[in-house]
Design an enzyme around this catalytic site. Structure first.
Site, PDB file in Angstrom:
ATOM      1  N   GLU A 152      -7.273  21.019   1.494  1.00  0.00           N
ATOM      2  CA  GLU A 152      -6.479  20.669   0.324  1.00  0.00           C
ATOM      3  C   GLU A 152      -7.307  20.881  -0.940  1.00  0.00           C
ATOM      4  OE1 GLU A 152      -4.438  16.910   0.525  1.00  0.00           O
ATOM      5  OE2 GLU A 152      -4.120  17.137   2.684  1.00  0.00           O
ATOM      6  N   CYS A 257      -6.746  15.166   7.851  1.00  0.00           N
ATOM      7  CA  CYS A 257      -7.256  15.870   9.040  1.00  0.00           C
ATOM      8  C   CYS A 257      -8.404  15.146   9.732  1.00  0.00           C
ATOM      9  CB  CYS A 257      -7.694  17.288   8.654  1.00  0.00           C
ATOM     10  SG  CYS A 257      -6.317  18.371   8.234  1.00  0.00           S
TER      11      CYS A 257
END
Length: 431
Positions: A152, A257
């Site tokens: 990200e 994640c």
């Protein structure tokens, strides 16, 4: 050759995947069960912040469509990509309910050429999906695991210029099809079996998390011995066998994640009868690191009860509006539990109405958050924080004490600005 693609899931991974495939010339339909999100996308509004994504979607609007209807999304598709989330359950196992929902909705899609799972799933999931597809009369539909490795804040760049594209499948035709779908991507294709591809993402994130936890453990040792962790990690990372990446000491990892993938990999190992001691320690170090940050500030102030603390940064890292598993959430919760009043600032985080954030005051600027505060904690390394007028901030604070949880600022400059400056793995300096 351009393909017709259906993407299931309009989150960070799904939208980036869809936009990038459209950029490559494919026609892409995106399906999500969140009708508000789809309505926003249909109106040209992007529901997440990701640098470059809005421009990419706007540029390829003619090749992109958005729907809540699974049949509509897959009607003309040749390839379906599953990009739904797989959050951890109470046991730490991955929740695959959204993946199975997509599988069930595709049982009648006999026109498909390939069914591809990009979501992070436990090793062995593909074999189960393959069996379901076969039972549904879709033996001719190829199956593949195609894990994502986008971070990200730079996901578009990572997708278009990856270190590798992993394609896990057990038949040559599907491997060739997916290689063609990725034609134009600036990165090598690595073909392998399904189980190995499923393991790649879990192992990669576990190793990256291990490097971060190692750096934070090293930081604690450096603090105890008087060494400077930044200098130490620069020299350690200069070793070509190790590399400097992910050796920055701080307050640990968060996001969508690392937490779920390390916990999921641990659960996968334990369910198979193996206790992963190293991975367990990596997770424990990460948990302790953000709590240790609060303990260090408490030791400096004597108590946190009745103190006002400015928390600078709310998202789990800069360049995103994602709050999932943010270290700041644990830190704020601990500060409130210790009796502190919290003032928070972040340039991108969406308004938070749930605990612990509902008990904090959101400020419009770093200086607003710092004014009148007894101490501050820098939690997310937003580049804007480098540009703060720190002498002015010191003068505006009740007590100029700053804990820099990301080692973003220079100790000497902060001391000159009048701060008592604490950082991670480096000596405390006092102005």
């Amino acid at each position: 050759m351009a393909q017709r693609i259906a993407i299931f899931g309009a989150g960070y991974i799904g939208l980036v995947t869809a936009a990038c495939f459209a950029e490559l010339g494919h026609t892409v339909a995106v399906r999500d069960i969140d009708s508000d999100k789809i309505a926003a996308l249909q109106a040209g509004r992007i529901p997440i912040f990701e640098p470059g994504l809005a421009e990419l979607i706007a540029r390829n609007a003619g090749r992109l469509s958005f729907t809540v209807d699974a049949d509509d999304a897959a009607a003309d598709a040749q390839v379906v990509f599953v990009c739904v989330d797989t959050p951890p359950t109470a046991s730490g196992d991955a929740d695959l309910s959204r993946v199975w929902s997509v599988v069930d909705s595709m049982k009648g899609a006999a026109h498909l050429s390939a069914f591809v799972v990009k979501s992070t799933v436990p090793v062995g999931t593909g074999a189960r999906i393959r069996a379901v597809l076969d039972t549904a009369g879709l033996r001719h539909v190829g199956y593949a695991a195609n894990p994502e490795f986008t971070a990200e804040g730079r996901a578009v760049q990572d997708f278009m210029h990856p270190d590798r594209v992993v394609i896990g499948t057990d038949d040559h035709a599907t491997a060739e099809l997916l290689a063609a779908v990725h034609d134009g991507i600036d990165g090598p294709v690595m073909a392998m079996d399904v189980r190995s591809a499923e393991a790649v993402k879990l192992m990669a994130n576990a190793l990256l998390a291990t490097k971060i936890s190692f750096a934070n453990e090293a930081a604690a040792i450096c603090e105890a011995t008087g060494a400077d962790v930044n200098l130490v990690m620069d020299a350690v990372g200069a070793d070509a066998r190790l590399g400097r990446g992910f050796l920055n000491a701080g307050i640990g990892w968060g996001g969508s994640c690392f937490p779920k993938d390390t916990i999921g990999l641990k659960a996968l190992a334990v369910n198979g009868g193996y206790h992963p001691q190293l991975l367990s320690a990596v997770i424990e170090v990460n948990e302790l690191t953000r709590r240790r940050a609060v303990i260090r500030l408490k030791e400096e102030l004597g108590t946190l009860d009745g103190k006002t603390v400015a928390v600078l940064g709310m998202t789990f890292k800069p360049g995103t509006d994602d709050m999932r598993e943010s270290p700041a959430t644990v830190i704020v919760d601990r500060l409130l539990t210790e009796g502190a009043t919290v003032r928070s600032w972040d340039p991108m985080a969406q308004p938070q109405t749930t605990p612990p954030w509902s008990s904090t005051t959101r400020c419009a600027s770093p200086l607003d958050a710092l004014t009148g505060s007894d101490a501050a904690m820098l939690v997310t390394e937003w580049p804007e924080l480098r540009d703060v007028d720190w002498p002015e901030a010191a003068a505006a604070m009740a007590a100029p004490v700053l804990f820099d949880g990301r080692n973003l600022l220079e100790p000497g400059a902060m001391a000159d600005a009048g701060f008592t400056y604490l950082s991670v793995g480096r000596a405390t300096v006092r102005g």
